[in-house]
Design an enzyme around this catalytic site. Sequence first.
Site, PDB file in Angstrom:
ATOM      1  N   HIS A 108       0.877  -1.342  -0.040  1.00  0.00           N
ATOM      2  CA  HIS A 108       0.111  -0.032  -0.106  1.00  0.00           C
ATOM      3  C   HIS A 108       0.836   1.319   0.160  1.00  0.00           C
ATOM      4  O   HIS A 108       2.185   1.008  -0.016  1.00  0.00           O
ATOM      5  CB  HIS A 108      -1.082  -0.023   1.224  1.00  0.00           C
ATOM      6  CG  HIS A 108      -0.379  -0.177   2.262  1.00  0.00           C
ATOM      7  ND1 HIS A 108       0.378   1.147   3.089  1.00  0.00           N
ATOM      8  CD2 HIS A 108       0.178  -1.055   3.758  1.00  0.00           C
ATOM      9  CE1 HIS A 108       1.170   0.341   4.257  1.00  0.00           C
ATOM     10  NE2 HIS A 108       0.935  -0.219   4.562  1.00  0.00           N
ATOM     11  N   ASP A 404       3.466  -4.094   4.410  1.00  0.00           N
ATOM     12  CA  ASP A 404       4.860  -4.298   4.317  1.00  0.00           C
ATOM     13  C   ASP A 404       5.398  -6.132   5.139  1.00  0.00           C
ATOM     14  O   ASP A 404       6.208  -6.439   3.970  1.00  0.00           O
ATOM     15  CB  ASP A 404       6.027  -3.845   4.771  1.00  0.00           C
ATOM     16  CG  ASP A 404       5.653  -2.862   6.515  1.00  0.00           C
ATOM     17  OD1 ASP A 404       4.024  -4.009   6.761  1.00  0.00           O
ATOM     18  OD2 ASP A 404       5.820  -2.837   6.969  1.00  0.00           O
TER      19      ASP A 404
END
Length: 521
Positions: A108, A404
């Site tokens: 993102h 992540d």
Amino acid sequence: MLARNRFLLLVVVGGAALAILSLSLQFLNLIPTTPIVEERPFHAADGGIGVAVGKSRKRVFPHPHTQEPNPIFEAYGYCNIPNRTEQAWEGHSPADYKLLSVHVMIRHGDRYPLYSIPKTKRPAIDCTLSTSRKPSHPLLDSFIHHMGLGGRGHWESPLGSVPRLPSHSACEMGELTQTGVVQHLRNGQLLHHAYKQHSLFPSDWAPRQIWVETTGKSRTLQSGLAFLYGFLPDFDWTKLTVRHQWSTLFCSSACDCPARNRYLEEEQRRQYQLRAADTELERTYMDMARTLGLPTRQLRAANPIDSLLCHLCHGLSFPCVPIGDSGAGGCLTMEQFAVIRRQQLDDEVDRRRAGLYHKYAILAMYPYLNRTAAKMERIAKSIEAGREPRSGGEEVFTLSSAHDVTVAPLLSALGLEEARFPRFAARIVFELWKSPPTIQGQVKKRGGKGEKSKAKYGETFIRVLYNGEDVTFHTSFCRPHDRHVSQPLCPLKNFLSFVRRDMFSVVNATSYKEACYRRPG
């Protein structure tokens, strides 16, 4: 004299020929070169430390044999501020190769912090979208309008109730910012231009040809939609189904793996022990806690680096508190931030040394890699059978919008452990290519007429790119491959063998089931 002149002439002609060959190979991406990225100079958030960047080469691997990395410079790279022009290597191949499918995983974009630092003001950031506020993008206005039509799309539960745009004038915790939206509009547009000439799918694409999946967080859903809109402007909502992945590992129905959890617990213990042994880090936390008038333990629990990174990425001064009677007060500093970032970089080095994270990553990302391999193999088999993939029959573009904690283990599982930690809006791209048909045999004489033997259908190959850089031959499955100029790509069979068997050798197993359920001993 004549012989010497001839020799000099041969040297000049030979040098010119080599120069032309080198340029030709670079044009076809047979010799990997790193694209140039232009960046603007930046200034430190508190005016204390700044690093001028100017024009530099974008690298996804730290340059070996150089000085220690600058924690502040690394932090700005993590921000991925969209104020630069970027050229990437997606869509590049030798001449006459055909692109069959593309599979993308993204992290993102820029988000508001997940944690707040006690006794300090939260960063003043507006999460509504406006073309009059920087950073912006030429597609931003039409993107906002198109998201308003999202009710026409198909949404797996619970995605239908997740907002398609960030909308709070005072950002909520973890909310995607306008910077994050712009990052992925740029990413999508970059790949749109990269693949436009390859006719990956027709303008009247079928619903089955595009697969979009995301976790249930608004920041991943919105990032995925921004990327998709940049890649496929004004896409037809009625053809789109957005699928939900309940796990950040995108493991679908294959998430149960006890051994994976054990490796993660061991890795977390290693992280804790490394931090506890870092006396400079401990002194820094004590100084920060003293400034804020907090117990050190409370400050640690607030994970201050998350909020400080947000201040840095948005050009905001670091938090301050008034000076009180006890003497506490003042501002957090760039030097303190640099110490925490330095420790994070040290941790990445120690993580590779220990190898626990790599074992975790292998088991964590097998389900995603196996699904990707299966999709590629289906298309490859149809090619080997001598038929083109049927119209609307197979997914030719897959987009997975993740975190992540998804992208980092994927890099490790692929053997890209030296790659930089995933920045905001990082992307990993898998491309499937087919080589041109080759003619087998010589011209045969039959009935007095020349007749050529049948053409052999082209072979299939894979490319892997990270943030626009071709890292295929850094991966575990292609690193040992003998790369020839005549065949500069990595055979798909290498990837299939890696996913189905070879990757489990790290955990002394031959299958996912064996690796997950074998008792430790």
